[in-house]
Design a protein around this motif. Structure first.
Motif, PDB file in Angstrom:
ATOM      1  N   THR B  19       4.714  41.697  49.533  1.00 48.00           N
ATOM      2  CA  THR B  19       4.292  42.025  50.899  1.00 48.00           C
ATOM      3  C   THR B  19       2.886  41.500  51.165  1.00 48.00           C
ATOM      4  N   GLN B  20       2.547  41.417  52.450  1.00 47.58           N
ATOM      5  CA  GLN B  20       1.227  40.885  52.823  1.00 47.58           C
ATOM      6  C   GLN B  20       0.095  41.791  52.335  1.00 47.58           C
ATOM      7  N   ASP B  21       0.421  43.085  52.111  1.00 48.11           N
ATOM      8  CA  ASP B  21      -0.628  43.995  51.656  1.00 48.11           C
ATOM      9  C   ASP B  21      -0.641  44.148  50.132  1.00 48.11           C
ATOM     10  N   GLY B  22       0.020  43.217  49.412  1.00 47.43           N
ATOM     11  CA  GLY B  22      -0.163  43.182  47.962  1.00 47.43           C
ATOM     12  C   GLY B  22       0.746  44.082  47.158  1.00 47.43           C
ATOM     13  N   ALA B  23       1.958  44.364  47.680  1.00 50.49           N
ATOM     14  CA  ALA B  23       2.919  45.142  46.896  1.00 50.49           C
ATOM     15  C   ALA B  23       4.163  44.293  46.648  1.00 50.49           C
ATOM     16  N   LEU B  24       4.994  44.761  45.730  1.00 53.54           N
ATOM     17  CA  LEU B  24       6.278  44.126  45.487  1.00 53.54           C
ATOM     18  C   LEU B  24       7.322  45.103  45.997  1.00 53.54           C
ATOM     19  N   GLU B  25       8.208  44.634  46.853  1.00 51.20           N
ATOM     20  CA  GLU B  25       9.229  45.503  47.412  1.00 51.20           C
ATOM     21  C   GLU B  25      10.614  44.982  47.054  1.00 51.20           C
ATOM     22  N   LEU B  26      11.447  45.870  46.520  1.00 54.23           N
ATOM     23  CA  LEU B  26      12.853  45.556  46.283  1.00 54.23           C
ATOM     24  C   LEU B  26      13.663  46.299  47.327  1.00 54.23           C
ATOM     25  N   ASP B  27      14.597  45.593  47.960  1.00 51.47           N
ATOM     26  CA  ASP B  27      15.434  46.319  48.910  1.00 51.47           C
ATOM     27  C   ASP B  27      16.836  45.748  48.965  1.00 51.47           C
ATOM     28  N   LEU B  28      17.760  46.610  49.378  1.00 51.19           N
ATOM     29  CA  LEU B  28      19.157  46.206  49.560  1.00 51.19           C
ATOM     30  C   LEU B  28      19.400  46.041  51.045  1.00 51.19           C
ATOM     31  N   ARG B  29      20.020  44.921  51.402  1.00 49.49           N
ATOM     32  CA  ARG B  29      20.278  44.672  52.817  1.00 49.49           C
ATOM     33  C   ARG B  29      21.751  44.350  53.027  1.00 49.49           C
ATOM     34  N   ASP B  30      22.233  44.680  54.184  1.00 54.25           N
ATOM     35  CA  ASP B  30      23.568  44.231  54.569  1.00 54.25           C
ATOM     36  C   ASP B  30      23.437  42.825  55.128  1.00 54.25           C
ATOM     37  N   VAL B  31      24.161  41.910  54.551  1.00 54.74           N
ATOM     38  CA  VAL B  31      24.102  40.514  55.004  1.00 54.74           C
ATOM     39  C   VAL B  31      25.528  40.074  55.348  1.00 54.74           C
ATOM     40  N   PRO B  32      25.671  39.072  56.224  1.00 55.09           N
ATOM     41  CA  PRO B  32      27.023  38.613  56.567  1.00 55.09           C
ATOM     42  C   PRO B  32      27.696  37.973  55.352  1.00 55.09           C
ATOM     43  N   VAL B  33      28.969  38.233  55.176  1.00 55.65           N
ATOM     44  CA  VAL B  33      29.726  37.564  54.115  1.00 55.65           C
ATOM     45  C   VAL B  33      30.185  36.214  54.670  1.00 55.65           C
ATOM     46  N   PRO B  34      29.797  35.112  54.019  1.00 55.79           N
ATOM     47  CA  PRO B  34      30.116  33.793  54.588  1.00 55.79           C
ATOM     48  C   PRO B  34      31.595  33.440  54.426  1.00 55.79           C
ATOM     49  N   THR B  35      32.017  32.477  55.195  1.00 57.61           N
ATOM     50  CA  THR B  35      33.395  31.976  55.131  1.00 57.61           C
ATOM     51  C   THR B  35      33.385  30.627  54.421  1.00 57.61           C
ATOM     52  N   PRO B  36      34.122  30.495  53.322  1.00 56.83           N
ATOM     53  CA  PRO B  36      34.081  29.224  52.580  1.00 56.83           C
ATOM     54  C   PRO B  36      34.786  28.099  53.343  1.00 56.83           C
ATOM     55  N   THR B  37      34.262  26.897  53.241  1.00 56.51           N
ATOM     56  CA  THR B  37      34.902  25.709  53.821  1.00 56.51           C
ATOM     57  C   THR B  37      34.878  24.607  52.768  1.00 56.51           C
ATOM     58  N   GLY B  38      35.690  23.570  52.954  1.00 57.63           N
ATOM     59  CA  GLY B  38      35.695  22.430  52.040  1.00 57.63           C
ATOM     60  C   GLY B  38      35.960  22.869  50.608  1.00 57.63           C
ATOM     61  N   ASP B  39      35.010  22.531  49.696  1.00 55.03           N
ATOM     62  CA  ASP B  39      35.206  22.870  48.282  1.00 55.03           C
ATOM     63  C   ASP B  39      34.500  24.182  47.904  1.00 55.03           C
ATOM     64  N   GLN B  40      34.200  24.988  48.910  1.00 59.54           N
ATOM     65  CA  GLN B  40      33.502  26.241  48.615  1.00 59.54           C
ATOM     66  C   GLN B  40      34.459  27.364  48.233  1.00 59.54           C
ATOM     67  N   LEU B  41      33.906  28.274  47.427  1.00 58.78           N
ATOM     68  CA  LEU B  41      34.638  29.478  47.028  1.00 58.78           C
ATOM     69  C   LEU B  41      33.833  30.697  47.470  1.00 58.78           C
ATOM     70  N   LEU B  42      34.525  31.748  47.867  1.00 58.89           N
ATOM     71  CA  LEU B  42      33.858  33.032  48.045  1.00 58.89           C
ATOM     72  C   LEU B  42      34.202  33.886  46.822  1.00 58.89           C
ATOM     73  N   VAL B  43      33.158  34.269  46.080  1.00 59.11           N
ATOM     74  CA  VAL B  43      33.366  35.013  44.835  1.00 59.11           C
ATOM     75  C   VAL B  43      32.876  36.441  45.026  1.00 59.11           C
ATOM     76  N   ARG B  44      33.716  37.399  44.646  1.00 59.71           N
ATOM     77  CA  ARG B  44      33.283  38.790  44.620  1.00 59.71           C
ATOM     78  C   ARG B  44      32.568  38.983  43.283  1.00 59.71           C
ATOM     79  N   VAL B  45      31.255  39.209  43.331  1.00 60.44           N
ATOM     80  CA  VAL B  45      30.458  39.265  42.101  1.00 60.44           C
ATOM     81  C   VAL B  45      30.718  40.603  41.409  1.00 60.44           C
ATOM     82  N   GLU B  46      31.253  40.536  40.218  1.00 59.72           N
ATOM     83  CA  GLU B  46      31.610  41.773  39.502  1.00 59.72           C
ATOM     84  C   GLU B  46      30.667  42.094  38.361  1.00 59.72           C
ATOM     85  N   ALA B  47      29.923  41.099  37.899  1.00 57.23           N
ATOM     86  CA  ALA B  47      29.005  41.343  36.777  1.00 57.23           C
ATOM     87  C   ALA B  47      27.911  40.284  36.788  1.00 57.23           C
ATOM     88  N   THR B  48      26.658  40.730  36.692  1.00 61.29           N
ATOM     89  CA  THR B  48      25.531  39.790  36.685  1.00 61.29           C
ATOM     90  C   THR B  48      24.424  40.406  35.831  1.00 61.29           C
TER      91      THR B  48
END
Lengths: 377, 377
Positions: B19-48
């Motif tokens: 952050t601009q005031d010198g902290a580190l922030e972790l957050d979870l956000r809702d983001v759009p799930v993309p639609t794959p095209t061409g040679d793309q895959l949409l992977v449901r991430v199960e382990a990382t």
């Protein structure tokens, strides 16, 4: 062979010995003066410098201010902790003196050797802290007419090191150099050499007098590590020169790490960081001397593309090849009074070289102080 | 493209922000799930996995035990001294997660992509700390039938690093390896890999349990750095293996210098020292991790033929070339349950990954402790 009336049968030579009881002993001995044969020359050694690389052999790990005189010798204790590193030398009397110059007073029957009688020559290769030295003709650099042995005594170690630094820079694809202890004799040569070659150079010095001296030689990027804004100035100088290769004579302490940190900050001015891994600019510091025997302390504010390592002249010359080394030597001879001129703050005899006060003085390795031994003075 | 009924339009992803005031922030956000095209895959991430390299992005220079929760986010201050190194990130929300595995739930119209629907794949490349990830088909490693996402989650960073260490050794002409923090997941892979390859390996660990674990895998040269005779044992192990290249995960402190010292002592058993310059054996330590953030302290009892530097997987893979990397990947897939098997001590959710207590736990980077995030659990 042609014998000269001026060669005695015995002459003095300095030896350095790690004794079995853990001391370092320096002594002068009368040794036979050899007779040259074939392509050999007998050289009367008139001037030989005390380089940092000589001090390593001469004093090993002994306390330089702890010497006491015993007749024609001087002794100083080696600290207990260092003895396992000096054990390999124990009981062996080592000759000292990596380079020097003098007059050819006798030669073997080979015509090329005969032709050099009376000439002033310089050479490298050990045991120059002696009144006479046997050399092979093709190992000698014939100094230009009128150049004295004192002027030519340092024709190898510093000049070839300066040339080797520029050669290493080109070989490894860097575009500029950073140099520490930059007001040394070697550092002054490097200022003149890089000017002639058009190579950007950042000089790091430790006081204003050294900065003034280098600016007087035409150095444009001179940074004093004792000023409060050292890091800011170093970053600026590296950003201007794109000098991502450093040669460090100091070795110990924080300077090598500071240089890497400054290089990284300079690199980040023109390229984004690769996530937490820093810039993609490779940054290298070669430690070629050990003016400080503290441990080298390296931080980690410069990403992952970095290296620190040792650099030695001999492997560089081996990899450069015979023809390149011949060109380097010829250039040194031609420019021995200009680019590659040396200055000495004291001239001493072999007897002087084993006096406790004198040992303590030349062992300080202060930048700008350099001793020349005159074995036949 | 083929859409799967199981893909939502929004899903959660973890971001790390200075952050601009010198902290580190972790957050979870809702983001759009993309639609794959061409040679793309949409992977449901199960382990990382949480690798040390992820922690560098995730936590930057923040105090790992200083987090406090604010709704769906957590914050910790960044020490003043570190802020100039984190300034480049300020205000940018970075995705995190270098690798992971999951199920292909949708694909673009490209037949090669379509053929992967339903398969379990692993990949690398960032932003895996998310419920869904868009990938290109040819960047994915198709895991063998029956191998779960949890088993395949660490198919890139550690396995390719182990292979890269052996490859670097061969390329640079060394005949054996020293490895520190050797009981890590990566270290265990390296034990198995070097056995298969006939490469001598010296493992440095920090306690008896780690030594026992590696000996149980068949490691023959295991040295515990906390024992009184560490240096003696390390010298002996290096003398037996001729391992003059080390990969160090720790980075800070004295270990890198101790390894160089032991290498030099081992080298001097079979070759004389080159005067004060030590052995002619080149000795190299590559620092590839920073388990310790202390400065690296390097002594000078190992001559002049040495180097210490950073090592990163990505430049190694770039220099290895596409075909070699393809061979490495195929080998990892084939041996993911044997040579390249990973073990995890805790499995957490994305919500868990931003809990202050959990952050403090996974940030300890204790050898043998490894966290796996299950974003869809």
């Amino acid at each position: 062979m042609t014998d000269s009336a001026s060669a005695p049968t015995q002459a003095r030579q300095l030896f350095s010995t790690v004794t079995q009881d853990g001391a370092l002993e320096l002594d002068l001995r009368d040794v036979p003066v050899p007779t040259p044969t074939g392509d050999q020359l007998l050289v009367r050694v008139e001037a030989t410098p005390i380089n940092p690389s000589d001090l390593a052999v001469l004093l090993s790990a002994a306390d330089p201010s702890g010497f006491t005189a015993f007749g024609a010798s001087a002794r100083s204790p080696i600290p207990e902790a260092a003895r396992r590193f000096t054990a390999a030398r124990a009981g062996h009397s080592l000759p000292v003196g990596n380079e020097g110059a003098g007059t050819v007073i006798a030669a073997g029957e080979d015509p090329a050797a005969q032709a050099l009688i009376g000439k002033t020559v310089a050479a490298a290769g050990g045991s120059f802290y002696a009144q006479y030295k046997l050399l092979r003709a093709h190992d000698c650099l014939v100094l230009p007419d009128g150049v004295s042995a004192a002027e030519g005594a340092s024709s190898f170690v510093n000049p070839l090191t300066a040339l080797g630094m520029v050669g290493t820079m080109r070989r490894e694809g860097y575009r500029g150099l950073v140099h520490t202890a930059a007001a040394s004799n070697l550092g002054q040569m490097l200022v003149k050499l890089t000017q002639a070659e058009g190579v950007p150079l950042v000089c790091i010095v430790r006081n204003q007098a050294q900065a003034d001296l280098l600016r007087g030689l035409g150095a444009t990027h001179v940074v004093d590590s004792t000023t409060p804004d050292f890091m800011g100035q170093l970053i600026e100088a590296i950003a201007q020169t794109q000098a991502f290769l450093a040669f460090d004579a100091i070795g110990g302490g924080k300077l090598a790490g500071q240089i890497l940190t400054a290089m990284e900050q300079a690199a980040l001015r023109t390229q984004p960081a690769n996530g937490p891994y820093g810039s993609s600019q490779m940054k290298q510091v070669y430690i070629y001397g050990r003016l400080s025997t503290e441990p080298t302390e390296i931080g980690h504010n410069f990403g992952m593309k970095w290296g620190v390592g040792g650099w030695l002249l001999t492997p560089y010359l081996q990899s450069a090849g015979i023809e390149e080394v011949a060109r380097m030597r010829a250039r040194v001879a031609a420019e021995i009074r200009t680019t590659f001129a040396s200055a000495y703050t004291a001239r001493i005899t072999l007897d002087g070289a084993i006096q406790p006060d004198t040992i303590a003085a030349y062992a300080r390795r202060a930048t700008g102080e350099k001793y020349l031994i005159m074995p036949n003075a």
